[in-house]
Design a protein around this motif. Sequence first.
Motif, PDB file in Angstrom:
ATOM      1  N   PHE A 107       7.688   2.212   6.448  1.00 28.67           N
ATOM      2  CA  PHE A 107       8.500   0.862   6.690  1.00 28.67           C
ATOM      3  C   PHE A 107       9.698   1.258   5.962  1.00 28.67           C
ATOM      4  O   PHE A 107      10.673   0.852   6.061  1.00 28.67           O
ATOM      5  N   MET A 108       9.248   1.320   4.665  1.00 25.86           N
ATOM      6  CA  MET A 108       9.758   1.705   3.286  1.00 25.86           C
ATOM      7  C   MET A 108      11.046   2.934   3.569  1.00 25.86           C
ATOM      8  O   MET A 108      12.486   3.193   3.274  1.00 25.86           O
ATOM      9  N   ALA A 109      10.694   3.676   4.109  1.00 29.28           N
ATOM     10  CA  ALA A 109      11.146   5.525   4.983  1.00 29.28           C
ATOM     11  C   ALA A 109      12.216   4.771   5.889  1.00 29.28           C
ATOM     12  O   ALA A 109      12.973   5.301   5.856  1.00 29.28           O
ATOM     13  N   VAL A 137       6.439   2.835  -5.627  1.00 27.13           N
ATOM     14  CA  VAL A 137       5.147   3.372  -6.419  1.00 27.13           C
ATOM     15  C   VAL A 137       4.719   1.115  -6.741  1.00 27.13           C
ATOM     16  O   VAL A 137       3.933   1.372  -7.184  1.00 27.13           O
ATOM     17  N   ILE A 138       5.857   0.362  -7.148  1.00 28.25           N
ATOM     18  CA  ILE A 138       5.349  -0.626  -7.604  1.00 28.25           C
ATOM     19  C   ILE A 138       4.830  -1.625  -6.755  1.00 28.25           C
ATOM     20  O   ILE A 138       3.883  -2.042  -7.252  1.00 28.25           O
ATOM     21  N   LEU A 139       4.875  -1.466  -5.396  1.00 31.16           N
ATOM     22  CA  LEU A 139       4.646  -2.582  -4.653  1.00 31.16           C
ATOM     23  C   LEU A 139       3.220  -2.045  -3.952  1.00 31.16           C
ATOM     24  O   LEU A 139       2.509  -2.308  -3.989  1.00 31.16           O
ATOM     25  N   TYR A 140       2.878  -0.413  -4.886  1.00 28.70           N
ATOM     26  CA  TYR A 140       1.814   0.411  -3.810  1.00 28.70           C
ATOM     27  C   TYR A 140       0.903  -0.437  -5.165  1.00 28.70           C
ATOM     28  O   TYR A 140      -0.409  -0.908  -4.075  1.00 28.70           O
ATOM     29  N   ALA A 177      -0.503  -2.874  -2.316  1.00 25.58           N
ATOM     30  CA  ALA A 177      -1.452  -1.617  -1.193  1.00 25.58           C
ATOM     31  C   ALA A 177      -2.785  -1.146  -1.041  1.00 25.58           C
ATOM     32  O   ALA A 177      -2.908  -0.155  -0.371  1.00 25.58           O
ATOM     33  N   ARG A 178      -2.974  -0.664  -2.355  1.00 25.64           N
ATOM     34  CA  ARG A 178      -3.827   0.290  -2.853  1.00 25.64           C
ATOM     35  C   ARG A 178      -5.349  -0.635  -2.860  1.00 25.64           C
ATOM     36  O   ARG A 178      -5.774  -1.687  -3.199  1.00 25.64           O
ATOM     37  N   GLY A 179      -5.350   0.877  -2.216  1.00 25.14           N
ATOM     38  CA  GLY A 179      -7.533   0.335  -1.235  1.00 25.14           C
ATOM     39  C   GLY A 179      -6.972  -0.557  -0.520  1.00 25.14           C
ATOM     40  O   GLY A 179      -8.234  -0.854   0.076  1.00 25.14           O
ATOM     41  N   LEU A 206       4.215   5.583  13.209  1.00 29.72           N
ATOM     42  CA  LEU A 206       2.971   4.255  13.463  1.00 29.72           C
ATOM     43  C   LEU A 206       1.854   5.745  13.989  1.00 29.72           C
ATOM     44  O   LEU A 206       1.007   6.280  13.998  1.00 29.72           O
ATOM     45  N   ARG A 207       2.472   5.985  15.243  1.00 29.43           N
ATOM     46  CA  ARG A 207       1.222   6.958  16.167  1.00 29.43           C
ATOM     47  C   ARG A 207       1.116   8.414  15.731  1.00 29.43           C
ATOM     48  O   ARG A 207      -0.218   8.100  15.510  1.00 29.43           O
ATOM     49  N   LYS A 208       2.125   8.888  14.884  1.00 26.25           N
ATOM     50  CA  LYS A 208       2.247  10.440  14.287  1.00 26.25           C
ATOM     51  C   LYS A 208       1.050  10.046  12.666  1.00 26.25           C
ATOM     52  O   LYS A 208      -0.275  10.594  12.837  1.00 26.25           O
ATOM     53  N   THR A 209       1.322   8.586  12.584  1.00 25.42           N
ATOM     54  CA  THR A 209       0.049   8.820  10.856  1.00 25.42           C
ATOM     55  C   THR A 209      -0.802   7.533  11.134  1.00 25.42           C
ATOM     56  O   THR A 209      -1.716   8.182  10.113  1.00 25.42           O
ATOM     57  N   GLY A 210      -1.301   6.918  11.863  1.00 22.48           N
ATOM     58  CA  GLY A 210      -2.323   6.351  11.978  1.00 22.48           C
ATOM     59  C   GLY A 210      -1.456   4.811  10.979  1.00 22.48           C
ATOM     60  O   GLY A 210      -0.446   4.758  10.449  1.00 22.48           O
ATOM     61  N   VAL A 211      -2.153   3.508  11.420  1.00 19.53           N
ATOM     62  CA  VAL A 211      -2.212   2.020  10.590  1.00 19.53           C
ATOM     63  C   VAL A 211      -3.454   1.870   9.912  1.00 19.53           C
ATOM     64  O   VAL A 211      -3.188   0.531  10.249  1.00 19.53           O
ATOM     65  N   ALA A 212      -3.757   2.807   9.741  1.00 19.77           N
ATOM     66  CA  ALA A 212      -5.616   1.836   8.957  1.00 19.77           C
ATOM     67  C   ALA A 212      -4.858   2.041   7.556  1.00 19.77           C
ATOM     68  O   ALA A 212      -5.801   1.434   6.999  1.00 19.77           O
ATOM     69  N   ARG A 213      -3.962   3.136   6.767  1.00 24.33           N
ATOM     70  CA  ARG A 213      -4.475   2.919   5.597  1.00 24.33           C
ATOM     71  C   ARG A 213      -2.722   2.244   5.256  1.00 24.33           C
ATOM     72  O   ARG A 213      -1.809   2.487   5.555  1.00 24.33           O
ATOM     73  N   ALA A 214      -2.636   1.441   4.987  1.00 23.00           N
ATOM     74  CA  ALA A 214      -1.656   0.594   3.899  1.00 23.00           C
ATOM     75  C   ALA A 214      -0.785   1.092   3.375  1.00 23.00           C
ATOM     76  O   ALA A 214       0.375   0.919   3.759  1.00 23.00           O
ATOM     77  N   TRP A 215      -0.893   1.878   2.607  1.00 24.38           N
ATOM     78  CA  TRP A 215       0.212   2.778   1.623  1.00 24.38           C
ATOM     79  C   TRP A 215       0.864   3.794   2.738  1.00 24.38           C
ATOM     80  O   TRP A 215       2.001   3.697   2.670  1.00 24.38           O
ATOM     81  N   VAL A 216       0.356   3.839   3.576  1.00 22.32           N
ATOM     82  CA  VAL A 216       1.172   4.853   4.635  1.00 22.32           C
ATOM     83  C   VAL A 216       1.895   4.350   5.726  1.00 22.32           C
ATOM     84  O   VAL A 216       3.306   4.380   5.983  1.00 22.32           O
TER      85      VAL A 216
END
Length: 760
Positions: free
Chosen positions: A272-274, A398-401, A405-407, A257-267
């Motif tokens: 978490f899923m990975a 993909v289904i959960l996104y 999570a979209r937008g 999370l520190r490397k990618t950021g937590v602002a975008r829900a899809w990330v």
Amino acid sequence: HPLLDRNCSAASARTRTSFVAMAASDGAAAVAASEAAPAPAGASVAVEGHGWDEMRTAGEAPELPAAYGAPHQSPSSDSTVLARKVSLTSRAGSSLHRAGSTLQRAASSVQLQRASSLPLEDDDLRYAASMPGLMDVEADRPFCFGLWKTQQLVGFILGVLILVVFLSVKVVKTYNKADAMIAVAGLTACFWIFEVMPIYVTALLPVVLMPLFSITSTQIAAAAYWNWVSMLFLGAFMVDVAMEHASLPRTLLLWLLRKTGVARAWVVLAIFMAVAWLLSMVCSDVAVTLMLAPFATGLLNAAEEEAMDAAAASLELGVRAGERTDEEANLKAVSRFGAGLSLGIAYAASAGGLATTVGTPANALLVGQEILGGAISFDKWFAFALPISACVVIVAYVILYFMYARGVQLPISHETLAEQEGGVEGGTGRVSSDEVLVGGIAGLLIVLLCFQPLIDRFVTNPLGEPLSGSATTACLCACLLFLLPSSLRPGEALLTWRVAQERVPWGVLLLIGGGFSLAKGFESSGLDVVLGSAVGGVVHKVTPLGLHFFIVFTVTLLIQLMNSIATAAWVLPVLAAASQHSVMNPLELLLPATVACSLSFLLPTASPSNAVIFGKSRDLSKPLRIRDFVRAGLPLTLAAAAFAALMSFGLSRVVFDAGAPFPRAMCEARQVNCVWVYVPGVVQGRHVDGQACMPLDESDGEVCKLWSGNVLNIADVPSNLQPGDAGPALAGASYGGPAPEPEAEAASSEEPAAEPVPTP
């Protein structure tokens, strides 16, 4: 309590924004708004007739910005009418609440649960994950002196009825003990499905009932409970517990999370899923979900509070009442995203366990099938199942996104993430030496299991037979955990026996043993032959691809209703017997069935990870509901089953050559009633010099059946010709199990006797 604090904060924000809206409008609009949407409990004093000035005097009204001007005094008559309406609404609401409570208790009695019906503590939830109906804390238990719910009484009556009927009526004519085994298996299945007893205790019923009904001996039934597969899982469970004890998953998540950021829900959803998917390859899905769920709920609650503050601030800055701001829309999206992230963790944990032989107990039951003769190694299964597992988790993402999570933007500050870092053991948020060592041992376990066939070539006896195995490798890694010292807990090892004793899922080992014991009972009673004959008669009529689709979708439906281990314990022995009856490669039937045992996404009770995340979701502002699982799980289950059927059909031929005729190694495996004969011909589209021949029990083993359906008299098979020699159509035979002593053929009057050919 954090949940109470969060709810109070939410109520305060809603109360504040309601007062601002009332001050911005005239008195009549305020009364109309109050009739349409009753005020929260904190604002009840305004409804009962107090004016704004009286509330200000009492210190109960917030200060308004000067731009709004003087508030309007609501008329006394309007307040009285409104108070009467509120009173009537309150009484109606109480009646609805009582009716709702009754419905909830009734639904809980038939296992239609809510998140609050599961235990709060992690240790209790760990056990409730496999038997949520039994550990329902809100259900009425009117039967058996307060011990049973309605579903348990139904399961007990149904199980006893099956036991009595099959012990009294002769259904199977060819095998004397087949009816008794049907009775034992039916009783065990009913107790498993309806959770009459803890499912781990139900797994002991085979060793209790099979000797009593003379199906098999206690020694044979009990020996199935502890074998090399049990030792393999015990070693893997030790590594699992050590990873949980060292907080390795939490640290890994924080680093990502520190490397990618937590602002975008899809990330955040992808991370978490990975992590859940990767960890569940070597850890149980229950442990993975318990490790990740609290961290996810903490982040989501922090994001929702910050979004709520932003929405309230936007109203206070001059937004007119009734207008919907971007902040309000994002607040609802953040709240909805909590359900998507929770479901993503559960789905990824279930899909990840499919990838390895130690990922789920159903895979262990496949590896332990004696008919396979050790054909399922860790590396081959990994090559076969990893693409299927990856495909399933991608479809789930993909289904959960698109659903959640979209937008969506998560307003999580760096301070919030720093607070989460402080929760890691050690308090620094940095990777500790304990985590490095435990992660290294987990990686070593995977590498050694992948190279197990190479290790077996060097660790052999004087005859060249391998002495080591996967259980040896797993136990070696487990022993290392008790030898290496801990830097966070001086004077202790990375894993202590007290922690291992408390957290190792010993009940799962009993479930695996119960499955193997049932398989022994099927074999000893002849029930596997009876069921296999019924199933095997249909196998030849279906194309291989259609067979994969039928097996995957059928087993997927079963595991939505009953425990996946119980399903595997029933289905795998029957399919193994069906492959013998139809003289078909057992892998063609067993591989798709085992893959389907991991596709449990539809209901909270379908898998342990679903039950854990269902219980943990009560820490969110909106706990998960059954319809949340159905809404996302139904399309996922259908899509995952279709992809799994297609990929298992293709990969089984690439990795295991499952489309080949019945293999000779499996025919000659111990405990497999099979004869290998040198009969040239075409089997499943391939030209062969030798093929498997299954003895027919009604002929006392004197006659066997080929894949083509032709019957062969075993006594007429000569043993004096090599494969490919000219002469009779049959050129030699060898028998599964111990090879018989070769005997020379009697010499004929025309030519001398030939030297016997030893049985391969």
